[in-house]
Design an enzyme around this catalytic site. Structure first.
Site, PDB file in Angstrom:
ATOM      1  CB  THR A 118      -7.054  -9.463   8.569  1.00  0.00           C
ATOM      2  OG1 THR A 118      -6.240  -8.746   7.625  1.00  0.00           O
ATOM      3  CG2 THR A 118      -8.506  -9.156   8.305  1.00  0.00           C
ATOM      4  N   GLY A 133       3.471  -4.110  11.129  1.00  0.00           N
ATOM      5  CA  GLY A 133       2.565  -4.332  10.001  1.00  0.00           C
ATOM      6  C   GLY A 133       2.503  -3.163   9.041  1.00  0.00           C
ATOM      7  CB  ILE A 160      -1.012  -0.016   1.173  1.00  0.00           C
ATOM      8  CG1 ILE A 160      -2.172   0.932   0.881  1.00  0.00           C
ATOM      9  CG2 ILE A 160      -0.339   0.323   2.505  1.00  0.00           C
ATOM     10  CD1 ILE A 160      -3.383   0.709   1.750  1.00  0.00           C
ATOM     11  CG  ASP A 207       0.676   2.088  12.355  1.00  0.00           C
ATOM     12  OD1 ASP A 207       0.865   3.152  11.750  1.00  0.00           O
ATOM     13  OD2 ASP A 207       0.322   2.038  13.545  1.00  0.00           O
TER      14      ASP A 207
END
Ligand code: APR
Length: 182
Positions: A128, A38, A17, A40
């Protein structure tokens, strides 16, 4: 996979992303807006310290971001101009409103983007990873919430993407989305 929903292109793709060229990308953040691992961690690393600096200011002003809500900051060095920090629920068995809170995290992000006049945005698979929300269940909620929102606000966005990190996650979203589109 790509579908058109009330004038908005909805795309599912496998990827990172942090390299997306949509006007905003959504972060799977925590209530303290303190950064983490993750997606973040990846967003803060790629975007640089300006993002954490704005997060700190928001924390001072409003004490963070409640679960199910979202706040917006600069994208720093990212291609995306903005990061929308959405806070999904920690999965704890499904009896603590997790489904509604996850839907709310997606809705709040879309609402914030629309208010800002943002025309394109990318979502990760919120909750998730570290927050352990069951993947198929999360994929159903995420795709249903976004599709409903796009139908309720025709033309509000040019493009919404789900950027999924692994083939397994992409497949879960693809089969979930098939239930809502012909
Ligand atoms: N691009 C897209 N997706 C990614 C990326 C990336 N660069 N990195 C990780 N992911 C995926 C994970 O594989 C997972 O499918 O994002 C999904 C969400 O996982 P997490 O990042 O762990 O997010 P979440 O489960 O919502 O947990 C949030 O983790 O990092 C901390 O600060 C964060 O406390 C918060 C918690």
């Amino acid at each position: 996979m790509e579908v058109l929903i009330s004038g908005t292109k909805l795309a599912l793709l496998q990827g990172d992303i942090t390299v997306q060229d949509t006007e905003a990308i959504v972060n799977a953040a925590n209530s303290g807006l303190l950064g983490g691992g993750g997606v973040d961690g990846a967003i803060h690393r790629a975007g640089g310290p300006a993002i954490a600096e704005e997060c700190r200011r928001i924390r001072e002003e409003q004490g963070g971001c409640p679960t199910g809500k979202a706040v917006i900051t600069t994208g720093g060095r990212l291609k995306a101009r903005y990061v929308i920090h959405a806070v999904g629920p920690v999965w704890s068995g499904g009896q603590r409103g997790e489904d509604e809170l996850l839907a709310s995290a997606y809705r709040s992000s879309l609402e914030l983007a629309r208010e800002k006049g943002i025309r394109s945005l990318s979502f990760p698979s919120i909750s998730t990873g570290a927050y352990r929300f069951p993947l198929e269940r999360a994929a159903g909620i995420a795709t249903r919430t976004v599709v409903e929102y796009l139908k309720e606000h025709p033309g509000a966005f040019a493009e919404v993407r789900f950027v999924l990190f692994s083939p397994e996650v992409l497949e879960a979203y693809r089969s979930a989305l098939k239930n809502f589109v012909r």
